[in-house]
Design an enzyme around this catalytic site. Structure first.
Site, PDB file in Angstrom:
ATOM      1  N   SER A 142       0.869  -1.183   0.000  1.00 29.56           N
ATOM      2  CA  SER A 142       0.000   0.000   0.000  1.00 29.56           C
ATOM      3  C   SER A 142       0.898   1.222   0.000  1.00 29.56           C
ATOM      4  CB  SER A 142      -0.854  -0.024   1.276  1.00 29.56           C
ATOM      5  OG  SER A 142      -1.436   1.238   1.504  1.00 29.56           O
ATOM      6  N   TYR A 155      -2.030  -0.115  10.279  1.00 31.41           N
ATOM      7  CA  TYR A 155      -2.000  -0.403   8.845  1.00 31.41           C
ATOM      8  C   TYR A 155      -0.696   0.094   8.211  1.00 31.41           C
ATOM      9  CZ  TYR A 155      -3.886  -1.037   4.134  1.00 31.41           C
ATOM     10  OH  TYR A 155      -4.089  -1.449   2.837  1.00 31.41           O
TER      11      TYR A 155
END
Ligand code: NAP
Length: 253
Positions: A142, A155
């Site tokens: 990501s 995250y």
């Protein structure tokens, strides 16, 4: 049919990017093992692939449990005779919370899935690939791997760890014929973005859903990266926010 005869394992294949990747792999001729926790959904996805002429099976798998991941790799061997491609895609973002509001157990669970789950995939798949002298492993990363976003400490830090695992695995196994690389898909129209929007925290939650790319784009990019024998992306995160990459893959003109 550029993946004809290949065997692929996709984690997190019950919906979103993982489900789209499994469909794309099957379209390109690969036999696919779909893994996720929700057996009813992966079975449905595998049945749809088989009904349209592809080859697929489903296995219930929680990637935060090493025995489950080992069993998923063994399933590839038992059903289709080996494993050529592993996509470490399973990942979660909820619960989204600023550090002081976060629940330590829930935070750790995200680390178990997003980070340790990828290590478990590498650990389970590499020995067989090393023996064969070939294989491709794609870790879904990501932009958060190299950015800080409010409410996303779990995250961002786990995706940074995934990028590190990609680099370490490439360093150790490139010379053994194993291709390890990461894919950073940008923002994709999946359940994950619905959860992000609902949080109201940080600029990603403010994005209009129309800016997200459809899940079949990363699916097609992953298949393209598996079929490509160019080594320039190995050990790095390929970003689908890069226009030149999108063109190279054929996702835009
Ligand atoms: P999604 O629609 O929420 O799908 C997540 C998938 O992961 C589901 O199939 C889920 O299945 C599976 N999963 C979650 N926990 C699992 C576990 N413990 N064991 C096995 N499977 C598990 O999300 P997505 O957007 O497709 O995300 C896929 C990957 O792309 C993730 O790694 C995510 O971080 C990454 N990504 C997404 C975006 C985006 O904008 N959507 C952007 C950048 C990166 P079950 O619940 O059935 O287990």
């Amino acid at each position: 049919m550029s993946l004809q005869g290949k065997v692929a394992l996709v984690t997190g294949a019950s919906r979103g990017i993982g489900a789209a990747t499994a469909v794309e792999f099957a379209k390109q001729g690969a036999a696919v093992v779909l893994a996720a926790r929700t057996l009813v959904e992966i079975k449905k996805n595998a049945d749809a692939i088989n009904a349209s002429g592809g080859k697929a099976v489903a296995i219930a798998c929680d990637v935060s449990n090493y025995a489950d991941v080992e069993a998923a790799v063994a399933k590839c061997e038992a059903e289709f005779g080996g494993l050529d491609i592993l996509v470490n895609n399973a990942g979660v973002i909820d619960p989204i919370a600023r550090l002081a509001d976060s629940d330590p157990e829930a935070w750790s669970k995200v680390a178990d899935i997003n980070y340790k789950g990828v290590y478990y995939g590498l650990r389970a798949a590499i020995p067989g690939m090393e023996k064969k002298g070939s294989g491709t492993i794609i870790n879904i990363s990501s932009g958060a791997a190299s950015a800080a976003l409010e409410g996303w400490s779990h995250y961002c830090s786990t995706k940074a760890a995934v990028l590190s695992l990609t680099m370490c695995a490439d360093k150790e196994y490139r010379d053994s014929g194993i291709r390890v690389l990461g894919l950073s898909p940008g923002t994709v129209a999946t359940d994950m973005q619905v959860k992000i929007k609902a949080s109201g925290l940080n600029p990603v939650s403010q994005l209009d859903p129309s800016v997200h790319i459809p899940a079949d784009w990363p699916g097609r990019a992953i298949a393209w990266l598996c079929a490509d024998d160019d080594s320039s992306y190995l050990g790095t995160d390929v970003s689908l926010k890069d226009e030149a990459t999108l063109k190279k893959i054929g996702l835009v003109n």
